[in-house]
Design an enzyme around this catalytic site. Structure first.
Site, PDB file in Angstrom:
ATOM      1  N   LYS A  73      37.963  46.101  43.360  1.00 28.91           N
ATOM      2  CA  LYS A  73      37.195  45.359  44.369  1.00 28.91           C
ATOM      3  C   LYS A  73      37.078  43.877  44.017  1.00 28.91           C
ATOM      4  O   LYS A  73      36.784  43.058  44.890  1.00 28.91           O
ATOM      5  CB  LYS A  73      35.797  45.961  44.537  1.00 28.91           C
ATOM      6  CG  LYS A  73      34.865  45.759  43.355  1.00 28.91           C
ATOM      7  CD  LYS A  73      33.457  46.209  43.704  1.00 28.91           C
ATOM      8  CE  LYS A  73      32.487  45.893  42.574  1.00 28.91           C
ATOM      9  NZ  LYS A  73      31.092  46.200  42.930  1.00 28.91           N
ATOM     10  N   ASP A  74      37.298  43.525  42.737  1.00 27.23           N
ATOM     11  CA  ASP A  74      37.162  42.138  42.303  1.00 27.23           C
ATOM     12  C   ASP A  74      38.461  41.345  42.426  1.00 27.23           C
ATOM     13  O   ASP A  74      38.462  40.138  42.172  1.00 27.23           O
ATOM     14  CB  ASP A  74      36.679  42.072  40.850  1.00 27.23           C
ATOM     15  CG  ASP A  74      35.225  42.494  40.708  1.00 27.23           C
ATOM     16  OD1 ASP A  74      34.495  42.410  41.713  1.00 27.23           O
ATOM     17  OD2 ASP A  74      34.838  42.914  39.600  1.00 27.23           O
TER      18      ASP A  74
ATOM     19  N   ARG B 103      27.550  40.831  52.133  1.00 23.77           N
ATOM     20  CA  ARG B 103      27.844  42.159  52.689  1.00 23.77           C
ATOM     21  C   ARG B 103      26.659  43.094  52.489  1.00 23.77           C
ATOM     22  O   ARG B 103      26.203  43.756  53.431  1.00 23.77           O
ATOM     23  CB  ARG B 103      29.083  42.737  51.992  1.00 23.77           C
ATOM     24  CG  ARG B 103      29.252  44.237  52.200  1.00 23.77           C
ATOM     25  CD  ARG B 103      30.343  44.811  51.315  1.00 23.77           C
ATOM     26  NE  ARG B 103      30.004  44.819  49.897  1.00 23.77           N
ATOM     27  CZ  ARG B 103      29.271  45.748  49.301  1.00 23.77           C
ATOM     28  NH1 ARG B 103      28.754  46.743  50.012  1.00 23.77           N
ATOM     29  NH2 ARG B 103      29.020  45.699  48.002  1.00 23.77           N
ATOM     30  N   ARG B 104      26.169  43.161  51.261  1.00 21.18           N
ATOM     31  CA  ARG B 104      25.025  44.013  50.987  1.00 21.18           C
ATOM     32  C   ARG B 104      23.771  43.472  51.657  1.00 21.18           C
ATOM     33  O   ARG B 104      22.986  44.232  52.228  1.00 21.18           O
ATOM     34  CB  ARG B 104      24.796  44.116  49.481  1.00 21.18           C
ATOM     35  CG  ARG B 104      25.774  45.012  48.753  1.00 21.18           C
ATOM     36  CD  ARG B 104      25.548  44.958  47.260  1.00 21.18           C
ATOM     37  NE  ARG B 104      26.368  45.907  46.517  1.00 21.18           N
ATOM     38  CZ  ARG B 104      26.826  45.699  45.300  1.00 21.18           C
ATOM     39  NH1 ARG B 104      26.552  44.553  44.672  1.00 21.18           N
ATOM     40  NH2 ARG B 104      27.561  46.612  44.676  1.00 21.18           N
TER      41      ARG B 104
ATOM     42  N   ARG C 198      23.129  36.755  39.845  1.00 25.84           N
ATOM     43  CA  ARG C 198      24.416  36.678  39.167  1.00 25.84           C
ATOM     44  C   ARG C 198      24.259  37.138  37.731  1.00 25.84           C
ATOM     45  O   ARG C 198      23.166  37.347  37.244  1.00 25.84           O
ATOM     46  CB  ARG C 198      24.949  35.226  39.175  1.00 25.84           C
ATOM     47  CG  ARG C 198      25.429  34.702  40.521  1.00 25.84           C
ATOM     48  CD  ARG C 198      26.755  35.281  40.962  1.00 25.84           C
ATOM     49  NE  ARG C 198      27.763  35.343  39.908  1.00 25.84           N
ATOM     50  CZ  ARG C 198      28.518  34.321  39.527  1.00 25.84           C
ATOM     51  NH1 ARG C 198      28.392  33.145  40.124  1.00 25.84           N
ATOM     52  NH2 ARG C 198      29.424  34.469  38.569  1.00 25.84           N
TER      53      ARG C 198
ATOM     54  N   ARG D  26      21.411  41.229  34.844  1.00 23.03           N
ATOM     55  CA  ARG D  26      20.699  41.506  36.107  1.00 23.03           C
ATOM     56  C   ARG D  26      19.538  42.478  35.890  1.00 23.03           C
ATOM     57  O   ARG D  26      18.452  42.296  36.441  1.00 23.03           O
ATOM     58  CB  ARG D  26      21.674  42.062  37.147  1.00 23.03           C
ATOM     59  CG  ARG D  26      22.760  41.077  37.537  1.00 23.03           C
ATOM     60  CD  ARG D  26      23.643  41.643  38.632  1.00 23.03           C
ATOM     61  NE  ARG D  26      24.889  40.884  38.759  1.00 23.03           N
ATOM     62  CZ  ARG D  26      25.758  41.021  39.743  1.00 23.03           C
ATOM     63  NH1 ARG D  26      25.531  41.888  40.710  1.00 23.03           N
ATOM     64  NH2 ARG D  26      26.862  40.297  39.792  1.00 23.03           N
TER      65      ARG D  26
ATOM     66  N   CYS E  50      35.189  37.214  48.805  1.00 24.91           N
ATOM     67  CA  CYS E  50      33.830  37.111  48.308  1.00 24.91           C
ATOM     68  C   CYS E  50      32.958  36.270  49.228  1.00 24.91           C
ATOM     69  O   CYS E  50      31.754  36.413  49.257  1.00 24.91           O
ATOM     70  CB  CYS E  50      33.848  36.525  46.903  1.00 24.91           C
ATOM     71  SG  CYS E  50      32.344  36.887  46.012  1.00 24.91           S
TER      72      CYS E  50
END
Length: 297
Positions: free
Chosen positions: A82-83, A128-129, A146, A152, A237
Site C-alpha cells: 500500500k506504500d 481517506r480514513r 505521523r 503514534r 497519498c
C-alpha cells in the site's frame, strides 16, 4: 557456490519485521541461502512535521531503497504494497506478492480505556480514513498523526488523541494485537488499496526464479484491480482514494472510494467482473465514480 541475497528495508521496526517475514520464508525454502538485511532511513521517515501529501507522497518512502537496488547495494527490497507509488520504474518491477494478511483498519484506544472518547480527536494519517470516520462518527474531530506505530501509540497514551486508526496487519506483525479495540469491516471503512500485502522489488535483470514459491496468485489478482482503480483516479497519498477486492471463484468484486480535493464526503461504489480482468474492472469502476463525482459538482 552458496547464493547470497541482500534484502533492503526501511529501518522502522515494522518494515524490518516485514522483511524478516520474507527472509524466514526464504530460509525455509533454501536453508543454504545466505541472506543479509540492509536497513536505511528514507526521506519519508525523516520528515515527520507534515502530512505526506504536503511533502511529495508515498514515493518518499522508497526513493533511497530504489537507489540501493539500482546501484547494486541490495538485490531485493520489501515493502508494504500500500506504500508503493502507483507508477514504478520499469527497471524495478514487482517480482513477488505475498498472501494477503488482514486488510482491515483497526481502532486503538489509550491504554486502560474501554470506550471511545469523541471529546478528543481521532488520529489518522490519511484523508481517506478521515472522511470515512466522519461518516461513521458524526461530529468527531480527526487530526493527522505521523511517525512509526510506536510513536503514534505513545502520542495516544500521552493524551494527545482519544483514539487512533491503524492497519490491523501492521499491529499484528508488531505483536500489538492486544491494542486493537475493534476492527472496521470494509463496508464501514474501506481500506487502502493493497493493505495487508507485502511486495518484493528487484532489478529487471536479476534472476528471481527462486521467489516463485512466495508469490500468491490470488493476491496478485486483487492488487492489480485495486491499484488500477487508484491509478485511474490519479490517486496516491494526496488523494482520498481507497479500493478493496474480494474473490469468489473466478469473480472479483471490487469496491472503490473517492473524494475530490475539496469534498467533505466521498463516493463509494462496487462492481464485479472476471478475476482475470481485474485491471479493466478497476478502470471501469474508477470511471463510473469519476462521472458521478463530476455530476455532483
Amino acid at each position: 557456490m552458496k547464493q547470497k541475497i541482500r534484502l533492503g528495508s526501511r529501518d522502522s521496526r515494522l518494515a524490518v519485521i516485514q522483511t524478516q517475514l520474507v527472509m524466514d520464508q526464504l530460509h525455509q525454502l533454501y536453508p543454504e541461502m545466505e541472506l543479509k538485511l540492509v536497513t536505511m532511513k528514507t526521506t519519508g521517515d525523516l520528515i515527520l512535521d507534515r502530512t505526506l501529501d504536503k511533502i511529495g507522497g508515498k514515493g518518499l518512502f522508497v526513493r533511497e531503497l530504489d537507489a540501493a537496488l539500482l546501484d547494486g547495494r541490495v538485490d531485493l527490497t520489501v515493502h508494504s504494497f500500500k506504500d508503493l507509488p502507483m507508477e514504478l520504474p520499469e527497471e524495478l518491477p514487482i517480482v513477488a506478492i505475498t498472501c494477503r494478511d488482514d486488510p482491515r483498519d483497526a481502532l486503538v484506544l489509550p491504554q486502560g480505556q474501554q470506550s471511545l472518547d469523541l471529546t478528543r480527536p481521532i488520529g489518522c494519517a490519511s484523508k481517506r480514513r478521515a472522511l470515512q470516520l466522519k461518516e461513521l462518527f458524526p461530529g468527531c474531530r480527526v487530526e493527522p498523526v505521523r511517525g512509526n506505530v510506536q510513536t503514534r501509540l505513545k502520542k495516544l497514551d500521552d493524551g494527545q488523541y482519544g483514539s487512533l486508526v491503524l492497519a490491523a496487519a501492521g499491529l499484528r506483525r508488531l505483536g500489538l494485537e492486544e491494542r486493537i479495540h475493534r476492527l472496521f469491516e470494509p463496508e464501514e471503512l474501506l481500506p487502502a488499496a493493497c493493505q495487508g500485502v507485502l511486495a518484493v522489488q528487484a532489478r529487471r535483470d536479476f534472476d528471481v526464479s527462486f521467489l516463485r514459491p512466495l508469490h500468491d496468485p490470488q493476491a496478485e489478482l486483487l492488487t492489480r484491480a485495486e491499484r488500477s482503480f487508484v491509478r485511474t483516479l490519479d490517486g496516491g497519498c494526496s488523494a482520498p482514494v481507497a479500493a478493496h477486492g474480494r474473490l469468489n471463484g473466478e469473480t472479483l468484486t471490487l469496491t472503490g472510494f473517492y473524494a475530490g480535493p475539496e469534498d467533505e464526503r466521498g463516493i463509494k461504489q462496487t462492481l464485479s467482473g472476471p478475476a482475470l480482468e481485474g485491471e479493466e474492472l478497476g478502470r471501469r469502476l474508477a470511471e463510473l465514480i469519476r462521472k458521478e463525482a463530476e455530476a455532483c459538482v
